[in-house]
Design a protein around this motif. Sequence first.
Motif, PDB file in Angstrom:
ATOM      1  N   TRP A 156       0.821  -1.213   0.000  1.00 45.23           N
ATOM      2  CA  TRP A 156       0.000   0.000   0.000  1.00 45.23           C
ATOM      3  C   TRP A 156       0.848   1.253   0.000  1.00 45.23           C
ATOM      4  O   TRP A 156       0.454   2.285  -0.564  1.00 45.23           O
ATOM      5  N   GLN A 157       2.011   1.184   0.601  1.00 41.84           N
ATOM      6  CA  GLN A 157       2.920   2.323   0.579  1.00 41.84           C
ATOM      7  C   GLN A 157       3.396   2.594  -0.835  1.00 41.84           C
ATOM      8  O   GLN A 157       3.396   3.748  -1.303  1.00 41.84           O
ATOM      9  N   LEU A 167       1.918   1.535  -3.602  1.00 40.80           N
ATOM     10  CA  LEU A 167       0.771   1.888  -4.431  1.00 40.80           C
ATOM     11  C   LEU A 167       0.370   3.346  -4.224  1.00 40.80           C
ATOM     12  O   LEU A 167       0.095   4.076  -5.182  1.00 40.80           O
ATOM     13  N   ARG A 168       0.334   3.779  -2.975  1.00 37.53           N
ATOM     14  CA  ARG A 168      -0.020   5.177  -2.696  1.00 37.53           C
ATOM     15  C   ARG A 168       0.976   6.129  -3.341  1.00 37.53           C
ATOM     16  O   ARG A 168       0.598   7.126  -3.976  1.00 37.53           O
ATOM     17  N   LEU A 169       2.265   5.817  -3.197  1.00 38.92           N
ATOM     18  CA  LEU A 169       3.288   6.671  -3.795  1.00 38.92           C
ATOM     19  C   LEU A 169       3.165   6.689  -5.311  1.00 38.92           C
ATOM     20  O   LEU A 169       3.315   7.746  -5.940  1.00 38.92           O
ATOM     21  N   SER A 170       2.877   5.534  -5.908  1.00 40.26           N
ATOM     22  CA  SER A 170       2.728   5.471  -7.359  1.00 40.26           C
ATOM     23  C   SER A 170       1.557   6.319  -7.831  1.00 40.26           C
ATOM     24  O   SER A 170       1.663   7.064  -8.817  1.00 40.26           O
ATOM     25  N   LEU A 171       0.424   6.213  -7.145  1.00 40.36           N
ATOM     26  CA  LEU A 171      -0.758   6.977  -7.548  1.00 40.36           C
ATOM     27  C   LEU A 171      -0.534   8.473  -7.393  1.00 40.36           C
ATOM     28  O   LEU A 171      -0.897   9.262  -8.272  1.00 40.36           O
ATOM     29  N   VAL A 172       0.093   8.868  -6.284  1.00 36.70           N
ATOM     30  CA  VAL A 172       0.341  10.292  -6.051  1.00 36.70           C
ATOM     31  C   VAL A 172       1.315  10.847  -7.081  1.00 36.70           C
ATOM     32  O   VAL A 172       1.081  11.910  -7.682  1.00 36.70           O
ATOM     33  N   THR A 206      11.049  12.353  -3.768  1.00 31.61           N
ATOM     34  CA  THR A 206       9.734  12.123  -4.364  1.00 31.61           C
ATOM     35  C   THR A 206       9.491  13.074  -5.522  1.00 31.61           C
ATOM     36  O   THR A 206       8.886  12.690  -6.540  1.00 31.61           O
ATOM     37  N   THR A 240       8.235   3.207  -6.211  1.00 28.63           N
ATOM     38  CA  THR A 240       6.914   3.071  -6.797  1.00 28.63           C
ATOM     39  C   THR A 240       6.611   1.591  -7.054  1.00 28.63           C
ATOM     40  O   THR A 240       7.441   0.716  -6.785  1.00 28.63           O
TER      41      THR A 240
END
Length: 279
Positions: free
Chosen positions: A64-65, A67-72, A148, A236
């Motif tokens: 989830w970490q 995935l969240r970074l990838s989406l953001v 990031t 990511t």
Amino acid sequence: MTSRPTPPTGLRWRGRGGLRAGVPLPLLLPALAGLVFLLLPLLALLIRAPWSTLPDQLTSAAVWQALRLSLVCATAATAVSLVVGVPLAWVLARTEFPGRGLVRALVTLPLVLPPVVGGVALLLALGRNGVVGRWLDSWFGITLPFTTTGVVLAEAFVAMPFLVISVEGTLRAADPRYEEAATTLGASRFTAFRRVTLPLVAPGIAAGAVLAWARALGEFGATITFAGNFPGRTQTMPLAVYLALQNDPDAAIALSLVLLAVSIAVLAGLRDRWMTTTS
């Protein structure tokens, strides 16, 4: 009364669909081989997926970490592409200037440039000792590599050409007389662009944005070269897949399934746009 033309040999009429070609066997066999070649790896991914442990794999904090970074980061890279890519597409489609063909070739270069080379180029330009990065570091204390923000820039670099190509093609297909009519009624060029052109090309912008977002989401080479692979900061989903493949193949398959699902959703979302364009 007009008579329907006689189809050439090897072609036949099929209802309202019009004239369609019968497929010769020498073309059918290679076509099937190509289809199998493209689908077999995806089927293997589904067959070898650890379905029994998949919920545990997908609910882990690391997944989830990433995935969240990838989406953001993909969303931020798409926003950057929209802010600078739409005006760039308008300039390429609506203005004449010396070297426009060269500029268009340079804009689309990241499409064919190996992503790792793009990452190296970003390091040489924006790194701490880069052409521009040294001034950012000394004047403002801004360091872009291995952050990031570096992920966002790397993804925008490889994704923006998809947006520019889509928007430029839509602009070329749109009738410029609407803009000209707006300017003759007293609107400025920017007002005509904002009030007339943007609504006309909105579907093309949306399609280009989705393509750019999907490309940014799957970016690997430029990201790992320019931003590194630090969990929670630059790792990511594609980078997490690469790392997991070395230590936990089941986790790598689970992460790959997530990216596969996202890709299918993107294709499904763009289907109506493609059907409209090709009809």
